[in-house]
Design a protein around this motif. Structure first.
Motif, PDB file in Angstrom:
ATOM      1  N   ALA A   1      10.603 -14.746  -2.713  1.00  0.00           N
ATOM      2  CA  ALA A   1       9.216 -14.407  -3.049  1.00  0.00           C
ATOM      3  C   ALA A   1       8.321 -14.345  -1.807  1.00  0.00           C
ATOM      4  N   LYS A   2       8.577 -15.193  -0.827  1.00  0.00           N
ATOM      5  CA  LYS A   2       7.756 -15.189   0.387  1.00  0.00           C
ATOM      6  C   LYS A   2       7.875 -13.853   1.117  1.00  0.00           C
ATOM      7  N   HIS A   3       9.091 -13.350   1.233  1.00  0.00           N
ATOM      8  CA  HIS A   3       9.289 -12.062   1.912  1.00  0.00           C
ATOM      9  C   HIS A   3       8.599 -10.934   1.147  1.00  0.00           C
ATOM     10  N   VAL A   4       8.690 -10.956  -0.174  1.00  0.00           N
ATOM     11  CA  VAL A   4       8.019  -9.934  -0.982  1.00  0.00           C
ATOM     12  C   VAL A   4       6.509  -9.978  -0.747  1.00  0.00           C
ATOM     13  N   ALA A   5       5.920 -11.167  -0.810  1.00  0.00           N
ATOM     14  CA  ALA A   5       4.467 -11.297  -0.635  1.00  0.00           C
ATOM     15  C   ALA A   5       4.028 -10.805   0.741  1.00  0.00           C
ATOM     16  N   GLN A   6       4.823 -11.101   1.768  1.00  0.00           N
ATOM     17  CA  GLN A   6       4.479 -10.665   3.125  1.00  0.00           C
ATOM     18  C   GLN A   6       4.633  -9.159   3.288  1.00  0.00           C
ATOM     19  N   SER A   7       5.558  -8.553   2.540  1.00  0.00           N
ATOM     20  CA  SER A   7       5.859  -7.127   2.697  1.00  0.00           C
ATOM     21  C   SER A   7       4.883  -6.223   1.966  1.00  0.00           C
ATOM     22  N   ILE A   8       4.324  -6.688   0.858  1.00  0.00           N
ATOM     23  CA  ILE A   8       3.512  -5.832  -0.006  1.00  0.00           C
ATOM     24  C   ILE A   8       2.367  -5.123   0.739  1.00  0.00           C
ATOM     25  N   PRO A   9       1.549  -5.812   1.533  1.00  0.00           N
ATOM     26  CA  PRO A   9       0.445  -5.102   2.206  1.00  0.00           C
ATOM     27  C   PRO A   9       0.929  -3.989   3.129  1.00  0.00           C
ATOM     28  N   TYR A  10       2.070  -4.195   3.759  1.00  0.00           N
ATOM     29  CA  TYR A  10       2.609  -3.194   4.679  1.00  0.00           C
ATOM     30  C   TYR A  10       3.119  -1.967   3.924  1.00  0.00           C
ATOM     31  N   LEU A  11       3.886  -2.207   2.862  1.00  0.00           N
ATOM     32  CA  LEU A  11       4.415  -1.086   2.084  1.00  0.00           C
ATOM     33  C   LEU A  11       3.299  -0.335   1.371  1.00  0.00           C
ATOM     34  N   LYS A  12       2.333  -1.061   0.861  1.00  0.00           N
ATOM     35  CA  LYS A  12       1.193  -0.404   0.210  1.00  0.00           C
ATOM     36  C   LYS A  12       0.439   0.469   1.208  1.00  0.00           C
ATOM     37  N   GLY A  13       0.156  -0.070   2.390  1.00  0.00           N
ATOM     38  CA  GLY A  13      -0.611   0.665   3.387  1.00  0.00           C
ATOM     39  C   GLY A  13       0.062   1.944   3.834  1.00  0.00           C
ATOM     40  N   ILE A  14       1.340   1.855   4.171  1.00  0.00           N
ATOM     41  CA  ILE A  14       2.025   3.048   4.675  1.00  0.00           C
ATOM     42  C   ILE A  14       2.263   4.051   3.547  1.00  0.00           C
ATOM     43  N   SER A  15       2.470   3.576   2.315  1.00  0.00           N
ATOM     44  CA  SER A  15       2.700   4.485   1.191  1.00  0.00           C
ATOM     45  C   SER A  15       1.447   5.288   0.851  1.00  0.00           C
ATOM     46  N   LEU A  16       0.303   4.633   0.820  1.00  0.00           N
ATOM     47  CA  LEU A  16      -0.947   5.343   0.523  1.00  0.00           C
ATOM     48  C   LEU A  16      -1.292   6.329   1.640  1.00  0.00           C
ATOM     49  N   TYR A  17      -1.024   5.926   2.869  1.00  0.00           N
ATOM     50  CA  TYR A  17      -1.253   6.814   4.011  1.00  0.00           C
ATOM     51  C   TYR A  17      -0.362   8.054   3.901  1.00  0.00           C
ATOM     52  N   SER A  18       0.891   7.838   3.526  1.00  0.00           N
ATOM     53  CA  SER A  18       1.823   8.954   3.400  1.00  0.00           C
ATOM     54  C   SER A  18       1.411   9.897   2.276  1.00  0.00           C
ATOM     55  N   LYS A  19       0.959   9.338   1.156  1.00  0.00           N
ATOM     56  CA  LYS A  19       0.510  10.181   0.035  1.00  0.00           C
ATOM     57  C   LYS A  19      -0.658  11.065   0.482  1.00  0.00           C
ATOM     58  N   GLN A  20      -1.600  10.496   1.246  1.00  0.00           N
ATOM     59  CA  GLN A  20      -2.735  11.288   1.723  1.00  0.00           C
ATOM     60  C   GLN A  20      -2.282  12.389   2.671  1.00  0.00           C
ATOM     61  N   LEU A  21      -1.295  12.089   3.524  1.00  0.00           N
ATOM     62  CA  LEU A  21      -0.775  13.105   4.436  1.00  0.00           C
ATOM     63  C   LEU A  21      -0.092  14.228   3.664  1.00  0.00           C
ATOM     64  N   TYR A  22       0.562  13.902   2.559  1.00  0.00           N
ATOM     65  CA  TYR A  22       1.144  14.952   1.704  1.00  0.00           C
ATOM     66  C   TYR A  22       0.051  15.835   1.115  1.00  0.00           C
ATOM     67  N   MET A  23      -1.033  15.231   0.667  1.00  0.00           N
ATOM     68  CA  MET A  23      -2.120  16.023   0.097  1.00  0.00           C
ATOM     69  C   MET A  23      -2.741  16.917   1.177  1.00  0.00           C
TER      70      MET A  23
END
Length: 418
Positions: free
Chosen positions: A98-120
């Motif tokens: 669970a600790k690794h998941v909690a630490q990873s979420i902000p990073y995956l969320k940030g890069i995923s939203l950035y990538s979606k915007q670049l696709y648009m």
């Protein structure tokens, strides 16, 4: 001015070349394959900001062990005496908490939203007709009480992280799939997800790069490098030497071999997946993931692509028809009325997804090298994260510093651990 060499002609490598070219750089892309069919062309084509939990997460070890005993299961590790595999599995085990998941979420969320915007942005520049981007969201469908509990927890986690998630009843799902009976208990809808045609995207990117002076060299193996101090001055290939100013390694599952050549460890295993296209009858309208089966479904008008499995194996060219049978059987389990004929072997796509042991990609400078960077290890999210990875690497080359946090993706995070 010497060119930047991009090693790897998959979707991440092409987007890296795309953004470098936009910044006025001379670019050469080299790939060991033919740059026609690869891991970038036959996948589900999903753009998934909802996927904020890394592959290494609580519960995956227990599921993986149970799946190992089924020839049709979604996950399989080919047993073999291989130090790299043993080391990878140990690191995967250490990060499945669970600790690794909690630490990873902000990073995956940030890069995923950035990538979606670049696709648009890409669609706004090049038009949508070619890549068929469908901004309709993603359905996570479940049939069991256990699946409902798991997906509800993930929906709650997504909402806590600022993402949109809606828990749907079977009647709600019927409104999204009016042409089909959907035999499920319920589902979770992520409205901000999307999907596109990966094969068409790959073709459009290749054509654009060629038209703008980027050299694409296929069937070129990397045999060595020339260096001066902490800089690479040339890449030695099976077709000769290429002088360079910088090197971007986007070689998917083979990026670890390049890292070894450069003197550091980059744990990576290839996770084989399979997919096939069927006639879309009755028409499915909504992209979905069949959660218990771990199968994806992406509709493109009169065709629909089904894909799945994660097979950690060194049998790169072999198609395991039992695992394909598992994907096929899930179709009727979730969509009883769907008219499906089992695909012939020549219609089945296979690809090696590059998997890091902690479920996070490697993006950034290579340890010990001034002019080398890596963009690899995206697992099942290569298409989803490709634009953001390419833009980050291009910005790194030009010295631009953005606001996106990327230290969790550090290329050297395992350099001294294995």
């Amino acid at each position: 001015m010497k060119p930047t060499v991009v090693i790897g002609g998959g979707i991440v490598g092409l987007f890296t070349a795309y953004f470098l070219q936009q910044q006025g750089e001379e670019v050469i892309v080299v790939d060991k394959g033919d740059m026609k069919e690869n891991c970038s062309t036959g996948n589900a084509g999903m753009i998934v900001p909802s996927h904020i939990v890394p592959l290494a997460s609580p519960g995956m070890i227990a599921k993986g062990i149970s799946w190992m005993f089924s020839s049709k299961s979604p996950f399989y590790i080919q047993p073999r005496l291989d130090k790299r595999l043993i080391d990878w599995c140990l690191q995967f085990y250490r990060h499945s908490n669970a600790k690794h998941v909690a630490q990873s979420i902000p990073y995956l969320k940030g890069i995923s939203l950035y990538s979606k915007q670049l696709y648009m942005d890409f669609v706004a520049t090049h038009g949508n007709e070619a890549i068929k981007l469908q901004d309709r969201g993603l359905l996570m469908l479940y049939k069991t009480r256990e699946g409902e509990k798991e997906e509800a927890e993930l929906a709650h986690l997504a909402r806590e992280s600022g993402l949109n998630a809606e828990i749907l009843s079977k009647d709600d799902i019927r409104k999204l799939e009016p042409n089909q009976e959907v035999d499920v208990r319920g589902g979770v809808y992520f409205p901000d997800d999307a999907h596109l045609s990966p094969k068409d995207l790959y073709r459009i990117l290749k054509n654009h790069l060629k038209e703008h002076g980027v050299q694409l060299k296929s069937n070129v193996g990397i045999t060595g490098v020339e260096k001066a101090g902490s800089k690479i001055t040339a890449v030695i290939t099976s077709q000769g030497k290429i002088d360079c100013s910088h090197v971007m390694v986007c070689a998917g599952s083979w990026s670890g071999e390049i890292a070894k050549m450069l003197g550091f460890r980059l744990p990576m295993m290839g996770g084989k997946g399979y997919s096939f296209e069927l006639t879309n009858t009755p028409e499915l309208k909504q992209a979905s993931i069949l959660t218990e089966a771990r199968v994806s479904q992406s509709p493109y008008g009169d065709k629909v692509r089904f894909g799945g499995t994660m097979e950690i194996s060194n049998r790169i060219d072999m198609i395991n028809m039992r695992r394909v049978q598992g994907i096929f059987e899930s179709i009727k389990a979730y969509y009883p009325e769907f008219q499906a004929d089992f695909p012939s072997q020549d219609k089945i796509w296979k690809g090696m997804r590059p998997c890091s042991p902690d479920g996070l990609p490697y993006i950034g400078k290579a340890p010990g090298w001034e002019n080398v960077a890596f963009g690899a290890g995206h697992s099942m999210m290569g298409v989803s994260l490709a634009p953001a990875t390419g833009k980050l690497l291009a910005d790194l080359k030009t010295g631009k510093i953005g606001t996106l946090k990327t230290d969790a993706f550090a290329v050297g995070r395992y350099a001294g651990k294995l």
